[in-house]
Design a protein around this motif. Structure first.
Motif, short mmCIF file in Angstrom:
data_model
loop_
_atom_site.label_atom_id
_atom_site.label_comp_id
_atom_site.label_asym_id
_atom_site.label_seq_id
_atom_site.Cartn_x
_atom_site.Cartn_y
_atom_site.Cartn_z
N GLY A 151 0.82 -1.20 0.00
CA GLY A 151 0.00 0.00 0.00
C GLY A 151 0.86 1.26 0.00
O GLY A 151 2.02 1.25 0.42
N TYR A 198 -6.18 0.77 3.06
CA TYR A 198 -5.34 -0.34 2.60
C TYR A 198 -4.86 -1.18 3.78
O TYR A 198 -4.88 -2.42 3.74
CB TYR A 198 -4.15 0.18 1.80
CG TYR A 198 -3.51 -0.87 0.93
CD1 TYR A 198 -2.69 -1.86 1.48
CD2 TYR A 198 -3.74 -0.91 -0.43
CE1 TYR A 198 -2.11 -2.83 0.69
CE2 TYR A 198 -3.17 -1.90 -1.23
CZ TYR A 198 -2.36 -2.85 -0.67
OH TYR A 198 -1.80 -3.83 -1.44
N HIS A 200 -6.31 -1.69 6.56
CA HIS A 200 -7.43 -2.42 7.17
C HIS A 200 -8.12 -3.35 6.16
O HIS A 200 -9.31 -3.63 6.29
CB HIS A 200 -8.46 -1.42 7.72
CG HIS A 200 -7.99 -0.63 8.91
ND1 HIS A 200 -6.67 -0.49 9.26
CD2 HIS A 200 -8.68 0.09 9.84
CE1 HIS A 200 -6.57 0.27 10.34
NE2 HIS A 200 -7.78 0.62 10.72
N ASN A 201 -7.37 -3.82 5.19
CA ASN A 201 -7.97 -4.59 4.09
C ASN A 201 -8.45 -5.97 4.55
O ASN A 201 -8.06 -6.48 5.60
CB ASN A 201 -6.98 -4.71 2.92
CG ASN A 201 -5.79 -5.59 3.24
OD1 ASN A 201 -5.91 -6.80 3.36
ND2 ASN A 201 -4.61 -4.98 3.37
N THR A 348 -12.66 -8.37 -2.14
CA THR A 348 -12.46 -6.93 -2.32
C THR A 348 -10.97 -6.61 -2.37
O THR A 348 -10.25 -6.89 -1.41
CB THR A 348 -13.11 -6.14 -1.17
OG1 THR A 348 -14.51 -6.46 -1.10
CG2 THR A 348 -12.94 -4.64 -1.38
N SER A 350 -7.46 -4.83 -1.91
CA SER A 350 -7.03 -4.02 -0.76
C SER A 350 -7.25 -2.54 -1.00
O SER A 350 -7.66 -1.80 -0.09
CB SER A 350 -5.55 -4.29 -0.47
OG SER A 350 -5.35 -5.64 -0.15
N GLU A 351 -6.99 -2.08 -2.21
CA GLU A 351 -7.12 -0.65 -2.51
C GLU A 351 -8.57 -0.19 -2.59
O GLU A 351 -8.84 1.02 -2.63
CB GLU A 351 -6.39 -0.31 -3.81
CG GLU A 351 -6.91 -1.03 -5.05
CD GLU A 351 -6.26 -2.38 -5.29
OE1 GLU A 351 -6.36 -2.89 -6.43
OE2 GLU A 351 -5.63 -2.92 -4.34
N ASP A 352 -9.51 -1.14 -2.59
CA ASP A 352 -10.93 -0.78 -2.66
C ASP A 352 -11.65 -0.94 -1.33
O ASP A 352 -12.89 -0.89 -1.27
CB ASP A 352 -11.64 -1.64 -3.72
CG ASP A 352 -11.17 -1.34 -5.13
OD1 ASP A 352 -10.67 -0.22 -5.37
OD2 ASP A 352 -11.28 -2.22 -6.00
N THR A 353 -10.91 -1.14 -0.25
CA THR A 353 -11.51 -1.23 1.07
C THR A 353 -12.32 0.02 1.36
O THR A 353 -11.89 1.14 1.06
CB THR A 353 -10.41 -1.38 2.15
OG1 THR A 353 -9.60 -2.51 1.84
CG2 THR A 353 -11.00 -1.55 3.53
N GLN A 357 -15.57 -1.47 6.69
CA GLN A 357 -15.63 -2.82 6.12
C GLN A 357 -15.08 -3.85 7.09
O GLN A 357 -15.61 -4.96 7.23
CB GLN A 357 -14.85 -2.87 4.80
CG GLN A 357 -14.77 -4.25 4.16
CD GLN A 357 -13.95 -4.22 2.88
OE1 GLN A 357 -14.28 -3.47 1.96
NE2 GLN A 357 -12.89 -5.00 2.82
N TRP A 358 -14.01 -3.48 7.81
CA TRP A 358 -13.35 -4.40 8.74
C TRP A 358 -14.29 -4.81 9.88
O TRP A 358 -14.28 -5.96 10.29
CB TRP A 358 -12.07 -3.77 9.28
CG TRP A 358 -12.23 -2.37 9.78
CD1 TRP A 358 -12.55 -1.96 11.04
CD2 TRP A 358 -12.10 -1.17 8.99
NE1 TRP A 358 -12.63 -0.59 11.09
CE2 TRP A 358 -12.34 -0.07 9.87
CE3 TRP A 358 -11.78 -0.92 7.65
CZ2 TRP A 358 -12.29 1.26 9.43
CZ3 TRP A 358 -11.73 0.40 7.23
CH2 TRP A 358 -11.98 1.47 8.10
#
Length: 424
Positions: A151, A198, A200-201, A348, A350-353, A357-358
């Motif tokens: 990231g 990123y 928190h993906n 999903t 990583s860059e689209d988190t 979401q987490w």
């Protein structure tokens, strides 16, 4: 009979359970720990005896631009005690230092002036240069490279341009970073939204090392520590606090080594051994942490750590504010297939988190493996929409749990405060 008293809102939940059914009662020793010194004395002693660094006053010599990263309004850090002592240390070493207090909001909203006054007191707010980090203000952010995860590492300019970067904070169990404090002042504290998302993906959150009390092999911690080093976070002053938000232990020095010392103290008071059980009863620690269902996901991870496969967890969280997050609620209300939901999270990139979401992913993980009975004041339909079974007393919840398991003699573990213990 074993009498149990659980924090619930500003009151308690009470019940009596036959002794032979209790497998364990897991409690933290921390809230009963009484240090021999005052809060101020503990912080002063830590600053006089830093771990892995010179004293802060020595480090400040010749450093003209000094930035102190401070926590925001969402964290109960006793800054009225810590900040004056850190400012005094810096100015003892360099009376002419240009000091900026940088508020580490992460992706939270900005801290208001009234909240700053509540946190630091009016004197510091009126006399010190304070800047509130905004994770979306690109004019104040600089991309300094790539994290170990791949990231982008985009951080606040004020932190990066400092001749000396230090931070205050507190250390407590954290449900996916292992522990709060230390390196978290930088990431997520003063990072861009892109960098935080990123970190928190879904892949990282899915790791069995991204759990309360786990640092070794934790991919979220690895990125956080790397970012702190890259930003040259040279010195921290972190504290451990009790349920009254009072300092009971303090550490200072190197961002990693001092944090390790604080974690070791926390472990000595909060760590409990898992006792796998069919039913686990826990809470989110009462007010102010149990005002909504979103926040109560945190205590569910404590129950998760000591549950037998297919078990039932009973959660007591007043939740008088309801679900606590519209997107969080909508995610579960609209999708009844938790397995499908989890697969979508994991797919999903990583860059689209997306924000929160987490939290949804951790909740889905719990729902996928266990049944959850939820004691609260939230509307029963909201609880059902979130794939849980509503209840309004421990007795009612236990009856429902026994029916679900098909065993009226199932062993029960009790964790009175699920956010104050580390179950390993």
């Amino acid at each position: 009979m074993t009498k149990i008293v659980l924090p619930y809102g500003k009151g308690t939940l009470n019940a009596e359970i036959p002794d032979e059914r209790i497998s364990a009662v897991m409690v933290s020793e921390m809230h009963h720990y009484v240090p021999e010194k005052s809060q101020v004395e503990l912080v002063k002693e830590a600053l006089e005896n830093p771990i892995g660094t010179p004293k802060l006053r020595e480090m400040a010599k010749g450093k003209n631009k000094v930035t102190i990263i401070a926590s925001d309004h969402t964290r109960p850090v006793p800054s009225k005690i810590i900040m004056p002592l850190m400012l005094e240390e810096i100015r003892t070493g360099n009376p002419e230092a240009e000091i900026t207090i940088l508020i580490s909001t992460g992706c939270h909203r900005g801290t208001t002036k009234d909240e700053l006054v509540s946190k630091f007191g009016p004197e510091i707010v009126e006399n010190e240069n304070i800047y509130v980090h905004d994770c979306d203000d690109e004019s104040m952010l600089t991309d300094i490279g790539i994290l170990p995860s791949g990231g982008r590492m985009i951080l606040n300019k004020i932190a990066l341009e400092a001749d000396l970067l230090v931070s205050e904070g507190f250390i407590e169990p954290h449900f996916f970073a292992g522990y709060s404090g230390g390196r978290k002042s930088v990431l997520p504290g003063v990072a861009s939204r892109k960098t935080v998302m990123y970190n928190h993906n879904a892949t990282f959150i899915d790791s069995d090392r991204a759990r309360t009390g786990i640092i070794e092999g934790n991919p979220i911690h690895k990125d956080m520590l790397y970012a702190a080093r890259a930003a040259r976070l040279d010195f921290i002053c972190n504290v451990v606090i009790n349920s009254d938000k009072e300092v009971i232990y303090a550490v200072a020095g190197d961002a990693d080594l001092a944090h390790i010392d604080g974690r070791n103290f926390l472990n000595s008071k909060c760590k409990v051994d898992a006792v796998p059980s069919d039913i686990v009863i826990t809470t989110n620690g009462g007010y102010p942490l149990d005002q909504n269902i979103y926040q109560a996901v945190k205590c569910m991870t404590a129950a998760e750590a000591t549950m037998n496969p297919g078990g039932v967890m009973i959660i007591g969280a007043k939740s008088n504010d309801g679900h606590g997050g519209e997107q969080f609620y909508k995610t579960f209300k609209e999708e009844k297939d938790v397995e499908k939901m989890m697969n979508e999270f994991l797919a999903t990139p990583s860059e689209d988190t997306i924000p929160d979401q987490w939290q949804s992913q951790i909740f889905a993980r719990i729902l996928k493996n266990y049944k959850v009975i939820y004691i609260s004041e939230a509307e029963d339909q909201i609880v059902r929409d979130l794939h849980m079974t509503p209840a309004h007393s421990i007795e009612e919840a236990l009856e429902k749990a026994e029916e679900m398991i098909g065993n009226k003699e199932a062993k029960i573990a009790v964790i009175p405060d699920g956010v104050s213990v580390i179950v390993l």
